[in-house]
Scaffold this active site. Structure first.
Site, mmCIF file in Angstrom:
data_model
loop_
_atom_site.group_PDB
_atom_site.id
_atom_site.type_symbol
_atom_site.label_atom_id
_atom_site.label_comp_id
_atom_site.label_asym_id
_atom_site.label_seq_id
_atom_site.Cartn_x
_atom_site.Cartn_y
_atom_site.Cartn_z
ATOM 1 N N LYS A 1 -8.051 3.718 9.363
ATOM 2 C CA LYS A 1 -8.800 2.919 10.337
ATOM 3 C C LYS A 1 -8.663 3.483 11.759
ATOM 4 O O LYS A 1 -9.656 3.630 12.465
ATOM 5 C CB LYS A 1 -8.319 1.463 10.327
ATOM 6 N N ARG B 1 -7.824 -9.864 9.532
ATOM 7 C CA ARG B 1 -7.016 -9.538 8.363
ATOM 8 C C ARG B 1 -6.905 -10.719 7.408
ATOM 9 O O ARG B 1 -6.290 -10.594 6.357
ATOM 10 C CB ARG B 1 -5.607 -9.141 8.802
ATOM 11 N N ARG C 1 3.384 9.562 7.202
ATOM 12 C CA ARG C 1 3.278 9.119 8.592
ATOM 13 C C ARG C 1 4.621 8.611 9.104
ATOM 14 O O ARG C 1 4.985 8.832 10.247
ATOM 15 C CB ARG C 1 2.212 8.029 8.716
ATOM 16 N N ARG D 1 7.559 4.336 13.247
ATOM 17 C CA ARG D 1 7.175 2.927 13.137
ATOM 18 C C ARG D 1 8.126 2.177 12.211
ATOM 19 O O ARG D 1 8.456 2.646 11.135
ATOM 20 C CB ARG D 1 5.730 2.805 12.620
ATOM 21 N N ARG E 1 3.578 -4.532 2.711
ATOM 22 C CA ARG E 1 2.293 -4.555 3.423
ATOM 23 C C ARG E 1 1.126 -4.462 2.454
ATOM 24 O O ARG E 1 0.089 -5.091 2.657
ATOM 25 C CB ARG E 1 2.227 -3.398 4.426
HETATM 26 P P1 ATP Z 1 -3.926 1.793 9.521
HETATM 27 O O1 ATP Z 1 -2.881 2.736 9.015
HETATM 28 O O2 ATP Z 1 -5.152 1.781 8.615
HETATM 29 O O3 ATP Z 1 -4.268 2.035 10.933
HETATM 30 P P2 ATP Z 1 -1.860 -0.336 9.431
HETATM 31 O O4 ATP Z 1 -1.875 -1.510 8.497
HETATM 32 O O5 ATP Z 1 -0.858 0.715 9.167
HETATM 33 O O6 ATP Z 1 -3.314 0.263 9.455
HETATM 34 P P3 ATP Z 1 -1.836 -1.713 12.013
HETATM 35 O O7 ATP Z 1 -3.243 -2.141 11.946
HETATM 36 O O8 ATP Z 1 -1.425 -0.848 13.121
HETATM 37 O O9 ATP Z 1 -1.374 -0.843 10.786
HETATM 38 O O10 ATP Z 1 -0.926 -3.062 11.963
HETATM 39 C C1 ATP Z 1 0.488 -3.031 11.928
HETATM 40 C C2 ATP Z 1 1.067 -4.448 11.740
HETATM 41 O O11 ATP Z 1 0.699 -5.302 12.853
HETATM 42 C C3 ATP Z 1 0.577 -5.234 10.507
HETATM 43 O O12 ATP Z 1 1.263 -4.890 9.332
HETATM 44 C C4 ATP Z 1 0.833 -6.689 10.957
HETATM 45 O O13 ATP Z 1 2.175 -7.069 10.864
HETATM 46 C C5 ATP Z 1 0.476 -6.668 12.435
HETATM 47 N N1 ATP Z 1 -0.963 -7.004 12.629
HETATM 48 C C6 ATP Z 1 -1.928 -6.163 13.080
HETATM 49 N N2 ATP Z 1 -3.127 -6.773 13.108
HETATM 50 C C7 ATP Z 1 -2.916 -8.047 12.656
HETATM 51 C C8 ATP Z 1 -3.751 -9.169 12.414
HETATM 52 N N3 ATP Z 1 -5.072 -9.114 12.644
HETATM 53 N N4 ATP Z 1 -3.198 -10.307 11.948
HETATM 54 C C9 ATP Z 1 -1.895 -10.379 11.715
HETATM 55 N N5 ATP Z 1 -1.032 -9.370 11.899
HETATM 56 C C10 ATP Z 1 -1.525 -8.204 12.363
HETATM 57 MG MG MG Z 2 -3.694 1.536 12.734
#
Ligand code: ATP
Ligand code: MG
Length: 193
Positions: free
Chosen positions: A14, A90, A129, A135, A146
């Site tokens: 994303k 989400r 990553r 992270r 997750r």
């Molecule tokens: P990607 O790798 O595709 O960019 P990702 O799931 O690794 O996606 P982020 O979108 O950066 O990572 O989100 C990291 C964390 O932040 C999530 O696991 C969650 O705990 C929190 N978070 C982010 N967006 C939301 C949301 N809309 N609602 C609730 N928690 C969120």
């Molecule tokens: Mg992200």
């Protein structure tokens, strides 16, 4: 306003494809993950609350997340042209809240770009990553959590947006450029831009 939601599991790409979309369409990028990580780095109250949820692989509660989003939309003049929503919504509740927020601005979600990647590839990417990102959530235990959270709370949005008529499925494997080419043609077909 022209609004795109970029949707997919953790590690689906994303953030990477959002960067392509911002430069191509000139839209404002809201990555809720980045917003939260920035609060954590600055040690704000919100950051302190968010840190626990994130390191456990859980979602931040909907009402808190929705108020963060509303605040950004209200206070960011650059968002008036349109937004790439990355990592939001989400949950179904968040999607309903987003719909209402945009309707209040005479706008809607124009397209939901769903990056579809199979689970083994997601885990490989996130572990890779994790070696560089530092992270707190990119370790095997939290990655598994997750993905579970994604399946139970976020994946139902796919059907939700299919019903709304805005979902476009994109195969999220291959080169970054070829995936972006598929995204551009799908948006062109759906929205004419
Ligand atoms: P990607 O790798 O595709 O960019 P990702 O799931 O690794 O996606 P982020 O979108 O950066 O990572 O989100 C990291 C964390 O932040 C999530 O696991 C969650 O705990 C929190 N978070 C982010 N967006 C939301 C949301 N809309 N609602 C609730 N928690 C969120
Ligand atoms: Mg992200």
């Amino acid at each position: 306003m022209f609004n795109i939601v970029i949707f997919g599991a953790p590690g689906s790409g994303k953030g990477t494809q959002s960067e392509n979309l911002i430069s191509y369409y000139g839209l404002y990028h809201i990555s809720t993950g980045e917003v939260l990580r920035d609060h954590i780095a600055r040690g704000t109250d919100l950051g302190k609350t968010a840190a626990g949820y994130i390191s456990e692989g859980k979602l931040i509660p909907d009402d808190l997340m929705v108020s963060i989003l509303a605040d950004i939309l209200d206070n960011t003049p650059e968002a008036k042209k349109g937004v790439i929503f990355d990592g939001f919504p989400r949950t179904i509740n968040q999607a309903e809240a987003l719909k209402a927020m945009l309707a209040g601005r005479g706008a809607k979600v124009d397209a939901v770009v769903g990056l579809e990647v199979d689970e083994d590839e997601l885990v490989d990417r996130l572990i890779k990553r994790g070696k560089e990102s530092g992270r707190s959530d990119d370790n095997l235990e939290t990655i598994k959590k997750r993905l579970q959270v994604y399946h139970s709370q976020t994946q139902p949005l796919r059907d939700y947006y299919i019903k709304e008529g805005s979902y476009v499925a994109i195969k999220g494997v291959g080169s970054i450029e070829s995936i972006f080419d598929s995204i551009k043609s799908a948006i062109k077909e759906k929205c004419g831009k």
